[in-house]
Write a protein that holds these residues in place. Structure first.
Motif, PDB file in Angstrom:
ATOM      1  N   VAL A 263       0.747  -1.118  -0.034  1.00 32.50           N
ATOM      2  CA  VAL A 263      -0.054   0.035  -0.059  1.00 32.50           C
ATOM      3  C   VAL A 263       0.804   1.284   0.052  1.00 32.50           C
ATOM      4  CG1 VAL A 263      -2.016  -0.964   0.818  1.00 32.50           C
ATOM      5  CG2 VAL A 263      -0.302  -0.102   2.506  1.00 32.50           C
ATOM      6  N   PRO A 264       1.724   1.473  -0.920  1.00 33.63           N
ATOM      7  CA  PRO A 264       2.420   2.876  -1.093  1.00 33.63           C
ATOM      8  C   PRO A 264       1.369   3.921  -1.198  1.00 33.63           C
ATOM      9  CG  PRO A 264       2.915   1.454  -3.378  1.00 33.63           C
ATOM     10  CD  PRO A 264       2.135   0.501  -2.205  1.00 33.63           C
ATOM     11  N   THR A 265       2.128   4.972  -0.788  1.00 33.79           N
ATOM     12  CA  THR A 265       1.290   6.294  -0.645  1.00 33.79           C
ATOM     13  C   THR A 265      -0.092   6.087   0.257  1.00 33.79           C
ATOM     14  OG1 THR A 265      -0.280   5.958  -2.730  1.00 33.79           O
ATOM     15  CG2 THR A 265       1.901   6.909  -2.819  1.00 33.79           C
ATOM     16  N   ALA A 266      -0.177   4.986   1.046  1.00 39.22           N
ATOM     17  CA  ALA A 266      -1.368   4.917   2.098  1.00 39.22           C
ATOM     18  C   ALA A 266      -1.639   6.292   2.611  1.00 39.22           C
ATOM     19  CB  ALA A 266      -0.878   3.728   3.025  1.00 39.22           C
ATOM     20  N   ASN A 267      -2.749   6.379   2.846  1.00 36.16           N
ATOM     21  CA  ASN A 267      -3.377   7.562   3.376  1.00 36.16           C
ATOM     22  C   ASN A 267      -4.238   7.222   4.881  1.00 36.16           C
ATOM     23  OD1 ASN A 267      -5.739   9.994   3.676  1.00 36.16           O
ATOM     24  ND2 ASN A 267      -3.652  10.753   2.659  1.00 36.16           N
ATOM     25  N   ARG A 268      -5.176   6.403   4.957  1.00 36.02           N
ATOM     26  CA  ARG A 268      -5.737   6.261   6.045  1.00 36.02           C
ATOM     27  C   ARG A 268      -6.040   4.723   6.282  1.00 36.02           C
ATOM     28  NH1 ARG A 268      -4.461  10.677   6.619  1.00 36.02           N
ATOM     29  NH2 ARG A 268      -5.873  12.508   7.162  1.00 36.02           N
ATOM     30  N   LEU A 269      -5.890   4.493   7.491  1.00 34.21           N
ATOM     31  CA  LEU A 269      -6.165   3.062   7.858  1.00 34.21           C
ATOM     32  C   LEU A 269      -7.358   2.811   9.018  1.00 34.21           C
ATOM     33  CD1 LEU A 269      -3.411   0.272   8.726  1.00 34.21           C
ATOM     34  CD2 LEU A 269      -5.690   0.441  10.173  1.00 34.21           C
ATOM     35  N   LYS A 270      -8.235   2.245   8.605  1.00 31.88           N
ATOM     36  CA  LYS A 270      -9.485   2.041   9.749  1.00 31.88           C
ATOM     37  C   LYS A 270     -10.009   0.635   9.967  1.00 31.88           C
ATOM     38  CE  LYS A 270     -10.102   6.287  10.852  1.00 31.88           C
ATOM     39  NZ  LYS A 270      -9.980   6.763  12.427  1.00 31.88           N
ATOM     40  N   PHE A 271     -10.167   0.312  11.171  1.00 28.85           N
ATOM     41  CA  PHE A 271     -10.534  -1.042  11.307  1.00 28.85           C
ATOM     42  C   PHE A 271     -12.215  -1.168  11.438  1.00 28.85           C
ATOM     43  CE2 PHE A 271      -6.887  -1.415  14.066  1.00 28.85           C
ATOM     44  CZ  PHE A 271      -6.313  -2.497  13.226  1.00 28.85           C
ATOM     45  N   THR A 272     -12.951  -2.302  11.044  1.00 30.10           N
ATOM     46  CA  THR A 272     -14.323  -2.393  11.220  1.00 30.10           C
ATOM     47  C   THR A 272     -14.729  -2.367  12.653  1.00 30.10           C
ATOM     48  OG1 THR A 272     -14.041  -4.847  11.031  1.00 30.10           O
ATOM     49  CG2 THR A 272     -14.608  -3.478   8.980  1.00 30.10           C
ATOM     50  N   PRO A 273     -15.707  -2.282  12.990  1.00 33.11           N
ATOM     51  CA  PRO A 273     -16.082  -2.362  14.796  1.00 33.11           C
ATOM     52  C   PRO A 273     -15.718  -3.591  15.271  1.00 33.11           C
ATOM     53  CG  PRO A 273     -17.752  -0.939  13.347  1.00 33.11           C
ATOM     54  CD  PRO A 273     -16.896  -1.639  12.298  1.00 33.11           C
ATOM     55  N   ASP A 274     -15.735  -4.533  14.536  1.00 33.84           N
ATOM     56  CA  ASP A 274     -15.348  -5.866  15.251  1.00 33.84           C
ATOM     57  C   ASP A 274     -14.026  -6.209  14.898  1.00 33.84           C
ATOM     58  OD1 ASP A 274     -15.127  -6.651  12.566  1.00 33.84           O
ATOM     59  OD2 ASP A 274     -16.568  -7.872  12.534  1.00 33.84           O
ATOM     60  N   HIS A 275     -13.101  -5.432  14.646  1.00 36.42           N
ATOM     61  CA  HIS A 275     -11.711  -5.345  14.333  1.00 36.42           C
ATOM     62  C   HIS A 275     -11.326  -6.917  13.670  1.00 36.42           C
ATOM     63  CE1 HIS A 275     -12.361  -2.868  18.037  1.00 36.42           C
ATOM     64  NE2 HIS A 275     -11.847  -2.171  17.402  1.00 36.42           N
ATOM     65  N   ARG A 276     -12.162  -7.128  12.733  1.00 36.28           N
ATOM     66  CA  ARG A 276     -11.427  -8.265  12.144  1.00 36.28           C
ATOM     67  C   ARG A 276     -11.105  -7.923  10.567  1.00 36.28           C
ATOM     68  NH1 ARG A 276     -16.872 -12.526  12.768  1.00 36.28           N
ATOM     69  NH2 ARG A 276     -16.541 -12.900  15.008  1.00 36.28           N
ATOM     70  N   ASP A 316     -22.452   0.355  12.549  1.00 40.83           N
ATOM     71  CA  ASP A 316     -23.002  -0.818  12.363  1.00 40.83           C
ATOM     72  C   ASP A 316     -21.977  -1.879  11.864  1.00 40.83           C
ATOM     73  OD1 ASP A 316     -23.284  -0.115   9.927  1.00 40.83           O
ATOM     74  OD2 ASP A 316     -25.627  -0.106   9.991  1.00 40.83           O
ATOM     75  N   GLY A 317     -20.980  -1.439  11.219  1.00 37.85           N
ATOM     76  CA  GLY A 317     -20.085  -2.100  10.609  1.00 37.85           C
ATOM     77  C   GLY A 317     -20.504  -2.739   9.132  1.00 37.85           C
ATOM     78  N   LYS A 318     -21.547  -2.164   8.527  1.00 34.02           N
ATOM     79  CA  LYS A 318     -22.253  -2.717   7.226  1.00 34.02           C
ATOM     80  C   LYS A 318     -21.462  -1.978   6.142  1.00 34.02           C
ATOM     81  CE  LYS A 318     -26.454  -4.463   9.166  1.00 34.02           C
ATOM     82  NZ  LYS A 318     -27.976  -4.304   8.935  1.00 34.02           N
ATOM     83  N   ARG A 319     -21.182  -0.542   5.962  1.00 29.09           N
ATOM     84  CA  ARG A 319     -20.628   0.080   5.136  1.00 29.09           C
ATOM     85  C   ARG A 319     -19.567   0.909   5.493  1.00 29.09           C
ATOM     86  NH1 ARG A 319     -25.998   3.238   1.981  1.00 29.09           N
ATOM     87  NH2 ARG A 319     -26.279   1.209   0.557  1.00 29.09           N
ATOM     88  N   ALA A 320     -18.563   1.416   4.449  1.00 25.07           N
ATOM     89  CA  ALA A 320     -17.593   2.088   4.659  1.00 25.07           C
ATOM     90  C   ALA A 320     -17.893   3.283   3.676  1.00 25.07           C
ATOM     91  CB  ALA A 320     -16.083   1.417   4.601  1.00 25.07           C
ATOM     92  N   TYR A 321     -17.286   4.721   3.978  1.00 20.16           N
ATOM     93  CA  TYR A 321     -17.295   5.623   3.134  1.00 20.16           C
ATOM     94  C   TYR A 321     -16.006   6.178   2.940  1.00 20.16           C
ATOM     95  CZ  TYR A 321     -21.942   5.518   4.938  1.00 20.16           C
ATOM     96  OH  TYR A 321     -23.334   4.993   5.165  1.00 20.16           O
TER      97      TYR A 321
END
Length: 358
Positions: A263-276, A316-321
């Motif tokens: 992931v070169p030029t990575a900008n953001r990293l986010k976990f889903t609510p269940d951290h899976r 609710d972990g169903k969608r990401a924006y």
């Protein structure tokens, strides 16, 4: 103290800036989207994906955060270190309520809401600050000593803070020391982590333990896996230079693994609510990468545009924006299928995202 006079000198500028667009009362949770070029905050109905109102934010807004009750938002005016204010936005009235002028504190960027307070980074000044919503003024500052203090995470009880420092290629892990023996200000220095009283103020002021962890080059996006009580356990940070992810054990302050995530030029990293699962956006390619947390393997790569920035996962972990800044839209991703299911037109150069309400 040096900071005491500085904090007292910060100016709050009042005034109500009228909202642009619909004026109906808020109903249900809202997606907040910052458009850097337009200098606007869009309030988006997550059900219809339609913008229901826009509020002007002032110069070069980058990050936004909302209060736990979803009634207030705060926006940093960053300007790549050339600006020094934070907007307080009334989400019910849909207007700018206050402009907090930070004076000599330049480059506010990252934001968090924890323990009833607003926490922010000041990139140019290499520090973390805190705003008391009751007074709408800064009541605490702490230096990081690192270059490019950009994003941050704060534990629910504000006993732990994590920051990423892009220029230094480091992470700061802060732990608040327990309240110890009180000492009057001007007495023996708190070299061993003692607690100090400010003059006759009976409120103790604990100090902090700081650990600096060296990671990869140009780290920026990161997230934290907490325990059941909301305290940090594991930190993942994406290194934009190498395209790797560093895994840090918070308790020991050690990098325990380096994931070759591509992931070169990575900008953001986010976990889903269940951290899976972890989602990683790439600024230059527009690729969204899905990583399985348990196996630390890439699950899928999806091209969502020509450049990807802010990432927000719904509670609710169903969608990401995901903000696709060069494409002037926010992409909606179904997390079960890991596919794009919609787009939001929320202004030019969208970036910072936040969730308001439950």
């Amino acid at each position: 103290m040096r900071w005491k006079g500085l904090i007292a000198g910060l100016v709050m500028v009042g005034g109500m800036v009228p909202v642009m667009g619909a004026q109906e009362s808020a109903s249900g949770p809202m997606l907040l989207v910052l458009a850097k070029h337009d200098e606007m905050l869009s309030l988006v109905d997550p059900g219809t994906l339609k913008v229901v109102a826009k509020v002007p934010t002032g110069g070069n807004p980058h990050e936004v955060i909302a209060s736990a009750d979803g009634r207030t938002a705060w926006v940093t005016n960053y300007g790549n270190g050339s600006l020094h204010s934070i907007r307080v936005i009334d989400l019910m009235g849909r207007r700018v309520e206050k402009v907090i002028e930070l004076g000599p504190i330049w480059g506010p960027h990252g934001l968090a809401f924890a323990d009833g307070k607003v926490w922010f980074t000041a990139e140019r000044e290499k520090l973390i600050g805190r705003i008391d919503p009751a007074t709408e003024g800064v009541d605490w500052l702490m230096g990081t000593g690192q270059t490019g203090t950009h994003m941050l995470w704060v534990a629910k009880d504000a006993s732990e803070i994590v920051t990423v420092n892009v220029g230094s290629g480091t992470m700061n892990l802060f732990t608040r020391n327990p309240v110890g023996t009180l000492q009057k200000a001007g007495g023996p220095p708190s070299k061993a982590g003692a607690t100090t009283m400010h003059g006759d103020d009976p409120a103790p002021v604990p100090d902090w333990e700081q650990r600096i962890v060296k990671v990869g080059g140009l780290p920026e996006g990161f997230d934290v896996i907490p325990d059941a009580e909301g305290h940090a356990q594991t930190v993942w940070v994406a290194n934009a230079k190498e395209g790797t992810v560093s895994v840090i054990d918070f308790a020991t302050g050690q990098v325990t693994a380096t994931i070759e995530a591509g992931v070169p030029t990575a900008n953001r990293l986010k976990f889903t609510p269940d951290h899976r699962m972890a989602l990683i956006s790439r600024e230059k390619s527009g690729e969204l990468t899905f990583v399985d947390v348990a196996s630390r393997k890439v699950l899928k790569r999806v091209m969502i545009g020509t450049g990807a920035a802010g990432v927000l996962v719904a509670p609710d972990g169903k969608r990401a924006y995901v903000s696709c800044s060069p494409d002037n839209d926010v992409v909606v991703v179904d997390l079960a299928s890991m596919q794009v299911v919609g787009k939001i037109e929320a202004g030019m150069e969208p970036d910072g995202l936040a969730w308001a309400g439950r």
